[in-house]
Each structure stands twice: as C-alpha cells, then as structure tokens.
Design a protein around this motif. Structure first.
Motif, PDB file in Angstrom:
ATOM      1  N   ASN A   1       0.836  -1.284  -0.239  1.00 52.15           N
ATOM      2  CA  ASN A   1       0.216   0.269   0.279  1.00 52.15           C
ATOM      3  C   ASN A   1       1.163   1.212  -0.321  1.00 52.15           C
ATOM      4  O   ASN A   1       0.247   2.642   0.535  1.00 52.15           O
ATOM      5  N   VAL A   2       2.529   1.007  -0.703  1.00 54.22           N
ATOM      6  CA  VAL A   2       3.185   2.286  -0.044  1.00 54.22           C
ATOM      7  C   VAL A   2       3.297   2.664  -1.913  1.00 54.22           C
ATOM      8  O   VAL A   2       3.948   1.694  -1.952  1.00 54.22           O
ATOM      9  N   LEU A   3       3.019   3.809  -2.774  1.00 59.30           N
ATOM     10  CA  LEU A   3       2.778   3.676  -3.982  1.00 59.30           C
ATOM     11  C   LEU A   3       3.162   4.906  -3.961  1.00 59.30           C
ATOM     12  O   LEU A   3       3.706   5.538  -3.156  1.00 59.30           O
ATOM     13  N   THR A   4       4.970   5.396  -5.406  1.00 60.37           N
ATOM     14  CA  THR A   4       4.958   6.208  -6.073  1.00 60.37           C
ATOM     15  C   THR A   4       4.056   7.532  -6.314  1.00 60.37           C
ATOM     16  O   THR A   4       2.871   7.067  -6.921  1.00 60.37           O
TER      17      THR A   4
ATOM     18  N   ASP B   1       0.477  -2.835   9.554  1.00 64.72           N
ATOM     19  CA  ASP B   1      -0.200  -3.676  10.328  1.00 64.72           C
ATOM     20  C   ASP B   1      -0.641  -5.203  10.174  1.00 64.72           C
ATOM     21  O   ASP B   1      -0.986  -4.313   9.066  1.00 64.72           O
ATOM     22  N   PRO B   2      -0.372  -5.643  10.433  1.00 68.17           N
ATOM     23  CA  PRO B   2       0.218  -7.270   9.897  1.00 68.17           C
ATOM     24  C   PRO B   2      -1.760  -7.702   9.679  1.00 68.17           C
ATOM     25  O   PRO B   2      -1.915  -8.506   8.017  1.00 68.17           O
ATOM     26  N   GLU B   3      -2.937  -7.111  10.454  1.00 68.05           N
ATOM     27  CA  GLU B   3      -3.929  -7.622   9.782  1.00 68.05           C
ATOM     28  C   GLU B   3      -5.236  -6.433   9.087  1.00 68.05           C
ATOM     29  O   GLU B   3      -5.647  -6.794   7.516  1.00 68.05           O
ATOM     30  N   THR B   4      -4.829  -5.554   9.913  1.00 67.18           N
ATOM     31  CA  THR B   4      -5.537  -4.185   8.499  1.00 67.18           C
ATOM     32  C   THR B   4      -4.902  -3.825   7.519  1.00 67.18           C
ATOM     33  O   THR B   4      -5.494  -3.112   6.393  1.00 67.18           O
ATOM     34  N   LYS B   5      -3.003  -4.227   7.382  1.00 67.99           N
ATOM     35  CA  LYS B   5      -2.717  -3.381   6.202  1.00 67.99           C
ATOM     36  C   LYS B   5      -2.609  -1.917   6.139  1.00 67.99           C
ATOM     37  O   LYS B   5      -2.420  -1.534   5.509  1.00 67.99           O
TER      38      LYS B   5
ATOM     39  N   GLU C   1      -2.629   6.743  11.585  1.00 67.21           N
ATOM     40  CA  GLU C   1      -2.714   5.349  10.390  1.00 67.21           C
ATOM     41  C   GLU C   1      -3.707   5.866   9.205  1.00 67.21           C
ATOM     42  O   GLU C   1      -4.229   6.320   9.144  1.00 67.21           O
ATOM     43  N   LEU C   2      -3.018   5.510   8.131  1.00 68.84           N
ATOM     44  CA  LEU C   2      -3.656   5.907   7.128  1.00 68.84           C
ATOM     45  C   LEU C   2      -3.731   4.462   5.731  1.00 68.84           C
ATOM     46  O   LEU C   2      -2.894   3.038   6.073  1.00 68.84           O
TER      47      LEU C   2
END
Ligand code: FES
Length: 617
Positions: free
Chosen positions: A150-153, A264-268, A286-287
């Motif tokens: 979920n980390v994008l450029t 967060d390993p659960e919600t990503k 938290e994003l």
C-alpha cells in the motif's frame, strides 16, 4: 497526434538516433527505425492478435500495475496507432512455435521477416527533448516501498487514478482492492537530500501532490488527506492559489517527514510516526495508503546523448545549457537546442516555454540560411603541421577534422567555439587562435615581468569564471594582493605549457592557472586538458629540482569572489617563500633546458633534411 498528422513533420516513432556527425547547418544523422513486425499502415488496432497471444508480461507504460501481451499497442494514444511485437517476449517468429497472431490477422499485416531500417538524414539544427526518469525509491527503502504493497509512488498513483489505465480511474487499495478512506503523501522522496537521492529540488513534486489532493477532494470529499512536507514550493503562476484551495478543501499539511512506517499485519494499514516541526510534537497517523512523491532524475541515456551531440552535463546530471541565465535554450554546441526536462526538472508550462523558444531559435537559423560565427576561432597552418592528429582529440566540439592519417587536419570554423584547447596540444606551432595568438600572450608575460618580476604573481584566468570571479572580487571591494597580474584567456585550456616555462624563465616566483570548476567549463570539458597538462608540468618541475607548489592550479566560479580573494592570498604566501636565489636557479635550469630542446629540434630537422636529400639523390 498533431505532430503525427502535420504535413511538414516527419515523425520517426520506435526509432533510435545512432550517430550524429557534422556541425551547425550540416548535421548528418543516422536513425535506426526498429522493426515493429506489424505493418503500421494496415493495422486497424482490432486487437484480435492480442487476444490470441499467449504471452503475458508486465506493461511498462503502466509501471507494471497491469499486463500486456507480446503483441501490443504501447499506449492508448500512441502514434502511429499500430500494434508491434516485442521480440524479447514473443515465443518465436516461426509459426510452428506460435504464430497465432499471424493466423488471426485478417489484414495480413504481421510480418516476422521485417528488419530494422537505417535512415540517413541531413539536418540543419537539432533540438534535444529527451525528457527525464523518475527516482526509484527502492534504492533507499526508508518508507518500505518494496515491502508494503500500500506504499506507492506518485507515478503509480497517477496510473491508479487515470481513466485510461488499469482500473479505469477507480481508486482502489492494492491489498484489498477496496477504495481507501485515508491517504498520506510524503514529499521530497529522492530530492533535496545529499544522502538519500539527489541534492536538487525536483520542481514538480509539490504541485503534483497539490493537484492529486484536489482531485481526491473533488471525487472523494470524505477522504482524509495528509501531506508530510519540508516546505511547499508553489512558485508558478496561480500555484499558491491552488495550494490554498487544497488546504481549504480540508487537506492537512504536516510540516515534517515521517521517521518510520509500520504496517498493521491485520488491516494492512500503515502507521506513520512523524515529528510535526510546527507544534514540536510527535504524531502518529494510521492511513490506508501512502504515496511517495518521488523526484525526477536525468534519463539513463543522457550520457549517450551527450556523446552523440558533444554536449555537456551539469553537476546534477542533466544536459547543460550554454549559459544558465542568458542563454538557457542553446546548448554549448552550435545548432543544438535543449527543450524540457533533459535540461533540468520542470513542469509542463516551463517545458512548453522552452520548447517554443527552441523551435523559434531553430526556425530563425534555418530561415536565415547562414550563421554568425565567433570572431575567435582556430586555424591550422598545413605547412607547419606534421599530421599527428593530437589537436583532433583535444577539440571538445569535434571542430577539427582529419580526413586521413598523415594528412593535415583542418578547422571547421562554423563548429569552432574558440576555446583554444587545441593550441597547446600542437608541438609544431601550427595552430593559431585568433586574438589569443602565442606571440600576443608571450608579449603580455614579458611586459608583466619586465620590472621586479620577483614581486609579481603571474596569473592566467579563463574569461568566463575565474576572470569574472576576480572582477566580482574587485566590485565587492574584497582586497587581494595588488601584485597579482592577470592574463585573460578564453578558457584555461588555452594556456600552453610553454607560457608557464616562459614566465618562470622571465623570473616569475609563482604562476597561478585558474579556470572554471569541472562541469562548469564553458567549452564542455576543455579544463580537463588543463588539469592533465598541469600535472605533467608538476612532474617535470620535480625532475628539474623546482618546487611544484610554485605552479598553482585553482578552479573558481564567477560568483566566488571570496574564494578568489582566498586563493590570491594563499598564492601570495607561497610567493613570499621564493627567494631571489631560487628564482636565479630556476632561470638557469630552464634556460639550459630550453637550449637542450632547441638543439634537439635542430638536429631532428637536420636529420630530416639529410634524409630528403638522400632520397632526392
Ligand atoms: Fe573556464 Fe574553460 S571556460 S576553464
């Protein structure tokens, strides 16, 4: 598409320039038009071929977020609008291996036997508009780009929100394919940092983020948008207004760059810790998604382009303009102009301005049909030349041409910029640089050292940087030793070894040779020759028993008045250490050496004359 349809523009898409020779008004360009294996005139983009192609590879145009087939349309608006085959992924040109696309093509436009075509063109001027690349954040993975999906450029974000791309414009989170509720943008990734990326500002990232946040607020008013920044650079017309609109729309701007990201390993979801430097407090957010606002870098082919057209690069790696303020469109090579991000990072508006300027400059030259050349150019006397070709290698512009070995080269005056770097390479005194001839410079040295030479600092300074730096020191009322005497040459590369020996023979206690910093030389890289020559002289001084420190080499820019003052003060300190006895010894040693060299030359000449008379006999 306008360009593709224009009756007077010939577009070579999917082609590469392999060679450029010649000079302003007479460039010869060799272009490789790569084989597409599809007849571009017949292809109707019906897509039947792509449907049956069994090969699936990542789509480069969509940064790997989507896939394509081995036979594909590069992108929706490509010109010409025609499929092509990527032979690196295609299963084979042999129909037995695959050949399915050929079977289904009604128009019979697939041709596996197509070959690359070589095209030779004669052109008068060239405009370089090769663009830029995007910084790759995997290099310094501080924001875990390579780890968290979920980390994008910012480029990938563009693809995710663009209507013509993989999601059709529907913004979804990569991990669960659901619309995100909160997005954070981190600014200056790969820019403005000596340690993590590039030291320069990439110019476009701040406003790109402002645009993205406005887009999000327009389409998803309830979405939480955060921007982590150092400072927002909204420098263009109406940019400040856009930035304010984004704040008014509810985008939160937090001054501070995150120190770390955890998933967060659960919600990503991504947990961001940041020090807000305005409040002085450490905040936790938290994003759903994070967008790295990546900077821009020079294209990886820049060096190739630089060599093709004998251009120069700035220290940041982009192509260098002729003059940063006064000639920002021309390159140092006459007849070659720069447009867009090949020269520096810039937005669309600035690129359009520069491109229009380049087109106008090129058009004016072509309409005139003739060019004004520098009054200062080199010439070669074929009578004195021994055809060694050393000057050809030294010319940064390729302005000296030698048709054949053992034939004297000649100067193409239209391409010569008058740096004079060729002169010191010639050991046969066959090269003359107009207005900076050897005898003129020698007379300047003579009159400088005519009286009390032991008190003088003999200085050679290049016109563009060092001399201008000395000028600025004077204008700024910065005191530097008044016994400094400066001889101006166009480039430090013009300073011949013989000028330095001559100054020492005339009693100079010290000699200072000064030019532009590397990559700042106004004649591409002519000052690299200066460095090489001075290193040789230092070695010789050592051999003769002279102190090499009596010859100083310094680089100083036009803006470095204080540096110039510092250099001169330091050189004056060296001068004070040189006693009259040392000067006398230097004169004796160098005069004897000069005599030895003259005798050597005389004998050589005699030998040649003897050989010639034997042959004639
Ligand atoms: Fe300054 Fe070449 S122009 S060193």
């Amino acid at each position: 598409m306008d360009v593709g349809l224009h009756p007077k523009i010939k577009l070579f898409a999917y082609s590469e320039v392999e060679e450029v020779t010649g000079y302003i008004g007479n460039f010869h360009v060799k272009i490789r038009r790569k084989a597409r294996y599809v007849d571009e005139k017949e292809c109707t983009v019906c897509e039947e071929c792509a449907k049956v192609c069994p090969v699936v590879v990542p789509d480069e145009h969509q940064v790997g977020l989507a896939s394509r087939k081995a036979i594909y349309l590069p992108f929706a608006q490509s010109v010409p609008s025609s499929f092509l085959i990527d032979m690196d992924s295609c299963l084979g040109t042999n129909p037995i291996a695959c050949g399915k696309c050929k079977e289904v093509c009604d128009k019979k436009c697939i041709d596996f036997d197509q070959k690359d075509e070589l095209i030779n063109l004669d052109v008068g001027v060239t405009i370089v508009a090769t663009g830029m690349d995007v910084f790759d954040p995997t290099e310094y993975d501080e924001y875990k780009y390579s780890k968290y999906e979920n980390v994008l450029t910012s480029w990938e974000f563009e693809i995710l929100t663009g209507p013509g791309y993989v999601t059709g414009g529907e913004l979804i989170r990569p991990t669960d394919k659901k619309p995100p509720k909160s997005i954070g943008f981190i600014q200056c990734v790969g820019s403005r940092s000596e340690k993590r990326g590039q030291p320069y500002c990439s110019n476009i990232c701040c406003m790109n983020t402002v645009k993205d946040t406005l887009f999000l607020k327009d389409h998803h008013p309830d979405m939480e948008c955060l921007v982590f920044y150092m400072d927002i650079r909204a420098f263009g017309k109406q940019y400040e207004e856009l930035y304010k609109r984004s704040r008014v729309a509810g985008v939160k701007y937090i001054r501070g760059l995150p120190g770390g990201i955890i998933e967060d390993p659960e919600t990503k979801n991504l947990i961001v810790h940041v020090e807000n430097t305005i409040t002085g407090k450490v905040e936790k957010h938290e994003l759903d998604m994070l967008v790295l606002s990546v900077g821009v870098i020079p294209r990886k082919e820049t060096e190739q382009i630089q060599k093709l057209l004998t251009l120069s690069k700035s220290p940041d790696g982009f192509l260098m303009e002729s003059h940063y303020q006064l000639n920002p469109i021309d390159s140092p090579t006459q007849g070659v102009f720069l447009a867009g991000c090949c020269e520096s990072p810039k937005d669309i508006k600035s690129s359009v301005i520069q491109a229009s300027g380049a087109a106008a400059r090129a058009g004016r030259l072509l309409a005139m049909g003739k060019v004004k050349i520098e009054a200062i150019t080199s010439s070669i006397d074929p009578e004195k030349c021994n055809s060694c070709g050393l000057c050809v290698k030294a010319c940064p512009y390729g302005a000296i041409r030698q048709e054949k070995k053992k034939v004297p080269p000649f100067v193409i005056e239209a391409a010569c910029k008058g740096c004079g770097t060729c002169g010191p390479q010639c050991k046969f005194e066959s090269i003359t640089l107009k207005h900076f001839e050897d005898h003129q410079i020698i007379s300047m040295i003579d009159s400088m050292l005519d009286e009390k030479p032991e008190e003088k600092i003999c200085t050679f300074a290049c016109n563009w940087c060092s001399y201008a730096g000395a000028d600025l020191a004077g204008l700024s009322r910065l005191q530097y030793p008044p016994n400094a005497r400066i001889i101006r040459t166009m480039c430090s590369g013009r300073v011949d070894e013989e000028f330095i020996w001559h100054a020492f023979r005339k009693g100079a206690p010290v000699v200072l040779l000064s030019g532009c910093h590397f990559a700042d030389c106004h004649y591409i890289d002519a000052n690299r020759w200066t460095q090489k020559r001075v290193e040789k002289i230092w070695d010789k001084m050592d051999d003769f028993g002279l102190r090499p420190e009596r010859l100083q080499l310094e680089w100083c820019s036009a803006a470095e008045a204080a540096r110039w003052q510092k250099i001169m003060v330091a050189v004056e300190e060296i001068r004070k250490t040189v006693q009259k006895g040392e000067i006398k010894d230097t004169i004796r040693i160098l005069t004897a050496e000069e005599e030895k060299q003259k005798e050597k030359k005389r004998r050589k000449k005699q030998k040649v004359a003897n050989q010639e008379s034997v042959t004639a006999g």
